[in-house]
Design a protein around this motif. Structure first.
Motif, PDB file in Angstrom:
ATOM      1  N   GLU A  91       0.836  -1.183   0.000  1.00  0.00           N
ATOM      2  CA  GLU A  91       0.000   0.000   0.000  1.00  0.00           C
ATOM      3  C   GLU A  91       0.880   1.244   0.000  1.00  0.00           C
ATOM      4  OE1 GLU A  91      -3.232   0.162  -0.176  1.00  0.00           O
ATOM      5  OE2 GLU A  91      -3.526  -1.999  -0.164  1.00  0.00           O
ATOM      6  N   PRO A  92       0.467   2.320  -0.662  1.00  0.00           N
ATOM      7  CA  PRO A  92       1.242   3.542  -0.655  1.00  0.00           C
ATOM      8  C   PRO A  92       1.276   4.145   0.750  1.00  0.00           C
ATOM      9  CG  PRO A  92      -0.899   3.923  -1.629  1.00  0.00           C
ATOM     10  CD  PRO A  92      -0.792   2.455  -1.416  1.00  0.00           C
ATOM     11  N   THR A  93       2.380   4.809   1.051  1.00  0.00           N
ATOM     12  CA  THR A  93       2.525   5.372   2.391  1.00  0.00           C
ATOM     13  C   THR A  93       1.993   6.793   2.482  1.00  0.00           C
ATOM     14  OG1 THR A  93       4.775   6.077   1.825  1.00  0.00           O
ATOM     15  CG2 THR A  93       4.531   3.937   2.905  1.00  0.00           C
ATOM     16  N   ASP A  94       1.888   7.498   1.381  1.00  0.00           N
ATOM     17  CA  ASP A  94       1.437   8.882   1.443  1.00  0.00           C
ATOM     18  C   ASP A  94      -0.067   8.932   1.702  1.00  0.00           C
ATOM     19  OD1 ASP A  94       2.524  11.816   0.643  1.00  0.00           O
ATOM     20  OD2 ASP A  94       0.433  11.564   0.037  1.00  0.00           O
ATOM     21  N   ALA A  95      -0.428   9.624   2.771  1.00  0.00           N
ATOM     22  CA  ALA A  95      -1.835   9.641   3.199  1.00  0.00           C
ATOM     23  C   ALA A  95      -2.735  10.326   2.180  1.00  0.00           C
ATOM     24  CB  ALA A  95      -1.953  10.346   4.549  1.00  0.00           C
ATOM     25  N   SER A  96      -2.239  11.346   1.497  1.00  0.00           N
ATOM     26  CA  SER A  96      -3.083  12.074   0.538  1.00  0.00           C
ATOM     27  C   SER A  96      -3.466  11.196  -0.643  1.00  0.00           C
ATOM     28  CB  SER A  96      -2.367  13.336   0.051  1.00  0.00           C
ATOM     29  OG  SER A  96      -1.162  13.007  -0.620  1.00  0.00           O
ATOM     30  N   VAL A  97      -2.541  10.347  -1.092  1.00  0.00           N
ATOM     31  CA  VAL A  97      -2.843   9.449  -2.205  1.00  0.00           C
ATOM     32  C   VAL A  97      -3.911   8.441  -1.791  1.00  0.00           C
ATOM     33  CG1 VAL A  97      -1.913   7.696  -3.768  1.00  0.00           C
ATOM     34  CG2 VAL A  97      -0.552   9.716  -3.225  1.00  0.00           C
ATOM     35  N   VAL A  98      -3.750   7.880  -0.592  1.00  0.00           N
ATOM     36  CA  VAL A  98      -4.735   6.918  -0.085  1.00  0.00           C
ATOM     37  C   VAL A  98      -6.110   7.577   0.045  1.00  0.00           C
ATOM     38  CG1 VAL A  98      -5.355   5.423   1.852  1.00  0.00           C
ATOM     39  CG2 VAL A  98      -2.967   5.630   1.149  1.00  0.00           C
ATOM     40  N   MET A  99      -6.125   8.799   0.557  1.00  0.00           N
ATOM     41  CA  MET A  99      -7.396   9.492   0.757  1.00  0.00           C
ATOM     42  C   MET A  99      -8.105   9.744  -0.567  1.00  0.00           C
ATOM     43  SD  MET A  99      -8.142  13.281   2.348  1.00  0.00           S
ATOM     44  CE  MET A  99      -7.470  14.089   0.894  1.00  0.00           C
ATOM     45  N   TYR A 100      -7.360  10.254  -1.556  1.00  0.00           N
ATOM     46  CA  TYR A 100      -8.001  10.563  -2.836  1.00  0.00           C
ATOM     47  C   TYR A 100      -8.443   9.298  -3.567  1.00  0.00           C
ATOM     48  CZ  TYR A 100      -6.865  15.522  -2.494  1.00  0.00           C
ATOM     49  OH  TYR A 100      -6.814  16.837  -2.099  1.00  0.00           O
ATOM     50  N   TRP A 101      -7.681   8.221  -3.416  1.00  0.00           N
ATOM     51  CA  TRP A 101      -8.117   6.978  -4.043  1.00  0.00           C
ATOM     52  C   TRP A 101      -9.386   6.455  -3.364  1.00  0.00           C
ATOM     53  CZ3 TRP A 101      -8.362   4.257  -8.122  1.00  0.00           C
ATOM     54  CH2 TRP A 101      -8.787   2.933  -8.066  1.00  0.00           C
ATOM     55  N   SER A 102      -9.438   6.520  -2.036  1.00  0.00           N
ATOM     56  CA  SER A 102     -10.627   6.083  -1.310  1.00  0.00           C
ATOM     57  C   SER A 102     -11.847   6.897  -1.715  1.00  0.00           C
ATOM     58  CB  SER A 102     -10.396   6.204   0.205  1.00  0.00           C
ATOM     59  OG  SER A 102      -9.314   5.402   0.612  1.00  0.00           O
ATOM     60  N   LEU A 103     -11.663   8.206  -1.910  1.00  0.00           N
ATOM     61  CA  LEU A 103     -12.771   9.048  -2.361  1.00  0.00           C
ATOM     62  C   LEU A 103     -13.215   8.664  -3.767  1.00  0.00           C
ATOM     63  CD1 LEU A 103     -11.618  12.571  -1.070  1.00  0.00           C
ATOM     64  CD2 LEU A 103     -13.451  11.140  -0.146  1.00  0.00           C
ATOM     65  N   SER A 104     -12.271   8.274  -4.610  1.00  0.00           N
ATOM     66  CA  SER A 104     -12.616   7.863  -5.981  1.00  0.00           C
ATOM     67  C   SER A 104     -13.538   6.653  -5.962  1.00  0.00           C
ATOM     68  CB  SER A 104     -11.342   7.521  -6.767  1.00  0.00           C
ATOM     69  OG  SER A 104     -10.466   8.617  -6.825  1.00  0.00           O
ATOM     70  N   VAL A 105     -13.309   5.749  -5.008  1.00  0.00           N
ATOM     71  CA  VAL A 105     -14.136   4.548  -4.897  1.00  0.00           C
ATOM     72  C   VAL A 105     -15.462   4.862  -4.205  1.00  0.00           C
ATOM     73  CG1 VAL A 105     -14.266   2.227  -3.917  1.00  0.00           C
ATOM     74  CG2 VAL A 105     -12.102   3.047  -4.878  1.00  0.00           C
ATOM     75  N   ALA A 106     -15.395   5.611  -3.093  1.00  0.00           N
ATOM     76  CA  ALA A 106     -16.580   5.816  -2.248  1.00  0.00           C
ATOM     77  C   ALA A 106     -17.604   6.760  -2.865  1.00  0.00           C
ATOM     78  CB  ALA A 106     -16.152   6.351  -0.880  1.00  0.00           C
ATOM     79  N   PHE A 107     -17.155   7.775  -3.607  1.00  0.00           N
ATOM     80  CA  PHE A 107     -18.083   8.778  -4.133  1.00  0.00           C
ATOM     81  C   PHE A 107     -19.074   8.197  -5.134  1.00  0.00           C
ATOM     82  CE2 PHE A 107     -16.783  13.410  -3.297  1.00  0.00           C
ATOM     83  CZ  PHE A 107     -16.518  13.116  -1.970  1.00  0.00           C
ATOM     84  N   PHE A 108     -18.713   7.084  -5.754  1.00  0.00           N
ATOM     85  CA  PHE A 108     -19.629   6.432  -6.674  1.00  0.00           C
ATOM     86  C   PHE A 108     -20.892   5.979  -5.931  1.00  0.00           C
ATOM     87  CE2 PHE A 108     -21.158   2.523  -8.762  1.00  0.00           C
ATOM     88  CZ  PHE A 108     -21.441   3.021 -10.019  1.00  0.00           C
ATOM     89  N   SER A 109     -20.695   5.286  -4.798  1.00  0.00           N
ATOM     90  CA  SER A 109     -21.843   4.825  -4.009  1.00  0.00           C
ATOM     91  C   SER A 109     -22.600   5.991  -3.388  1.00  0.00           C
ATOM     92  CB  SER A 109     -21.368   3.878  -2.901  1.00  0.00           C
ATOM     93  OG  SER A 109     -20.837   2.693  -3.450  1.00  0.00           O
ATOM     94  N   VAL A 110     -21.876   7.024  -2.958  1.00  0.00           N
ATOM     95  CA  VAL A 110     -22.533   8.202  -2.384  1.00  0.00           C
ATOM     96  C   VAL A 110     -23.431   8.866  -3.429  1.00  0.00           C
ATOM     97  CG1 VAL A 110     -22.164  10.499  -1.404  1.00  0.00           C
ATOM     98  CG2 VAL A 110     -20.725   8.583  -0.665  1.00  0.00           C
ATOM     99  N   GLY A 111     -22.928   8.981  -4.654  1.00  0.00           N
ATOM    100  CA  GLY A 111     -23.739   9.550  -5.740  1.00  0.00           C
ATOM    101  C   GLY A 111     -24.993   8.743  -5.976  1.00  0.00           C
ATOM    102  N   GLY A 112     -24.873   7.407  -5.948  1.00  0.00           N
ATOM    103  CA  GLY A 112     -26.045   6.551  -6.126  1.00  0.00           C
ATOM    104  C   GLY A 112     -27.048   6.711  -5.010  1.00  0.00           C
ATOM    105  N   MET A 113     -26.561   6.825  -3.756  1.00  0.00           N
ATOM    106  CA  MET A 113     -27.449   7.015  -2.617  1.00  0.00           C
ATOM    107  C   MET A 113     -28.249   8.304  -2.754  1.00  0.00           C
ATOM    108  SD  MET A 113     -24.681   5.927   0.297  1.00  0.00           S
ATOM    109  CE  MET A 113     -25.500   6.871   1.570  1.00  0.00           C
ATOM    110  N   VAL A 114     -27.573   9.375  -3.154  1.00  0.00           N
ATOM    111  CA  VAL A 114     -28.229  10.686  -3.241  1.00  0.00           C
ATOM    112  C   VAL A 114     -29.258  10.713  -4.369  1.00  0.00           C
ATOM    113  CG1 VAL A 114     -27.858  13.132  -3.741  1.00  0.00           C
ATOM    114  CG2 VAL A 114     -26.278  11.915  -2.206  1.00  0.00           C
ATOM    115  N   SER A 115     -28.850  10.271  -5.553  1.00  0.00           N
ATOM    116  CA  SER A 115     -29.726  10.413  -6.721  1.00  0.00           C
ATOM    117  C   SER A 115     -30.898   9.443  -6.706  1.00  0.00           C
ATOM    118  CB  SER A 115     -28.920  10.222  -8.014  1.00  0.00           C
ATOM    119  OG  SER A 115     -28.410   8.905  -8.089  1.00  0.00           O
TER     120      SER A 115
END
Length: 529
Positions: A91-115
């Motif tokens: 796993e990458p050690t830089d926290a910002s990379v991990v955070m942005y990748w996690s958002l890339s995955v999670a925002f898809f489901s969040v968008g589905g929940m909202v719409s």
């Protein structure tokens, strides 16, 4: 020429309406309309699988590398990994990379929940066809953002693209089953409803295959792989112009009798539409009593509480069955079983997905929704127990990994027979026209929320339970099986009105006639939509 059939609905004269022949044949226009709608489901499946395909570890590293470069944190560790000097599981050690990748995955489901909450509004605002056409703007925009992300700021464009695509998929997951359910003949309604799930699993398989590292899942082509998420929307937009609007929407919602008749004849051929119009007239009269329900009104109404509970439990059983956990484990189980190329075995699971969804398409109008769901959930429960045994003893007995591998294929097979496809269309069957859009919106939101919960918390559950994690799913599956057996009626071959009548009869203590009428009057007087 089609006429208004209100005279047939004088009390005691309903039998006269039932004597008209009704077309149950499949026509080219009906096939085209269902295929066109299902392109939205294909796009949803591709978007689900493109991030979570069997090569996801390698692809994650490729995309994270571009994130790191854009963020200015591309360090020596990532450089070594690029040259192949580190393992792909690090796993990458830089926290910002991990955070942005996690958002890339999670925002898809969040968008589905909202719409998903907007399905009711979009479907009734301009109709089912125009609704699907308008939301394609979201899909094409999302595809362009992700496809061009390599030229701009990758992490921002991919996150935005995934969020917008989630918005599209949340709407599409409601509009597609709604439209298909309303245009399908009663005889084929189950099979056509299951095509939504079939298109989803085909989309997942396509993303798995073209996501292999020697095709598009590599450093040079990853953005094209993501950008193709919006491609089906272009074809669907063109085909929607030649698809007829839902006759039920035209007649019940807009009161356009002639246009509803024309739409029926386009969908079913040149036949006497009297019986179909008569059925819709009866449903319209019920809808006039119900009024157009908002989500809040539906939640408060005691009249539809039983149907709503069944609808939500069906979607809970789909997401909390453990199917996502199976895909999470599959590659490692195939590796431990000695499979040389476990990625191809995982693609084989995708092929099983399609084969048994086809079995469901063929069987759902013969065996029935309830039967297939019970068989599916019961079989999955047994497979989850077998999976637990295989994982617990695979270190002591090498052959146990083969038990786990067999359990994976059987688990997926049972899922696609019933629990996978049926929840998507049964909601449209058990609600009448008034509350149907709001019910589909609520069920869709439930499905997307559960999807998000599983994605977020399964790794923690797996860390807590280890090899015994599937015992949790076995217990849940047993509970869902008992619930379906006790509370869910069979809807095969029944009209929407007949299904509603079944739920009214199943109410243990129905409200008195004055009480029910008072509630209907209150609902009718509401200005909420």
């Amino acid at each position: 020429m089609c006429t208004d059939l209100r005279p047939f609905f004088v009390e005691g004269q309903n039998k006269e309406a039932s004597c008209f022949p009704v077309s149950q044949q499949l026509t080219g226009t009906l096939a085209l309309a269902v295929f066109t709608a299902a392109l939205g489901s294909l796009q949803m499946g591709y978007s689900l699988g493109v991030i979570n395909a069997p090569q996801k570890v390698k692809r994650t590293i490729v995309i994270e590398r571009h994130y790191a470069r854009s963020l200015g944190v591309y360090n020596e560790e990532l450089a070594r990994r690029e040259g192949g000097n580190t393992t792909e599981h690090e796993e990458p050690t830089d926290a910002s990379v991990v955070m942005y990748w996690s958002l890339s995955v999670a925002f898809f489901s969040v968008g589905g929940m909202v719409s998903s909450f907007l399905v009711s509004f979009v479907s009734d605002f301009r109709g089912r066809i125009k609704g699907m056409l308008y939301i394609n703007v979201l899909a094409i925009t999302a595809g362009l953002l992700m496809g061009l992300s390599k030229m701009g700021t990758p992490y921002l464009m991919v996150i935005a693209g995934r969020a917008i695509m989630g918005l599209y998929c949340g709407l599409s997951s409601g509009l597609v089953p709604l439209y298909i359910g309303e245009i399908s003949p009663v005889k084929y309604r189950g099979a056509m409803g299951a095509l939504h799930q079939l298109a989803i699993v085909i989309g997942i398989l396509i993303s798995q295959v073209i996501g292999l590292d020697f095709l598009l899942g590599n450093d040079d082509m990853w953005h094209v792989l993501l950008g193709l998420s919006g491609a089906p929307a272009i074809l669907q937009s063109l085909l929607l112009f030649v698809c007829p609007e839902s006759p039920r929407y035209l007649y019940i919602k807009l009161g356009k009798v002639e246009e509803a008749c024309k739409s029926l004849k386009r969908l079913k051929g040149d036949y006497d539409t009297s019986k179909d119009i008569a059925e819709m007239q009866a449903e319209k009269e019920e809808a006039m009593k119900e009024a157009q329900m908002s989500i809040l009104r539906l939640l408060r109404s005691s009249v539809y509480r039983q149907q709503l509970f069944v609808a939500l439990m069906m979607h809970l059983s789909q997401q909390f069955s453990g199917i996502n956990a199976i895909f999470y484990y599959s590659t490692s189980i195939f590796q431990s079983a000695g499979v040389g190329q476990p990625v191809y075995a995982t693609i084989g699971v995708g092929v099983i997905n399609i084969i048994f969804t086809l079995v469901s398409v063929i069987m759902v109008d013969r065996a029935g929704r309830r039967t297939l769901t019970l068989v599916g959930l019961g079989g999955m429960c047994c497979c989850a127990v077998a999976m637990t045994v295989g994982l617990a003893f695979q270190d002591a007995y090498s052959w146990m990994s083969y038990l786990s591998m067999a359990a994976i294929f059987l688990f997926v097979s049972f899922f696609e027979i019933g629990p996978g496809p049926i929840p998507w269309f049964i909601v449209a069957e058990i609600f009448s026209q008034g509350p149907r859009p709001a019910a589909i919106a609520l069920a869709g939101c439930c499905n997307w929320t559960c999807n998000f919960i599983i994605a977020m918390f399964f790794p923690y559950l797996e860390g807590l339970c280890g090899n015994y994690v599937f015992i949790v799913f076995a217990v849940l599956l047993f509970g869902f099986t008992v619930f379906i057996y006790l509370r869910v009626p069979e809807t095969k071959g029944k009209t929407f009105e007949e299904i509603a009548a079944v739920f009214h009869r199943k109410r243990g203590a129905p409200p008195s006639k004055p009480q029910e009428e008072a509630e209907m009057v209150q609902l009718k007087g509401s200005t909420e939509a």
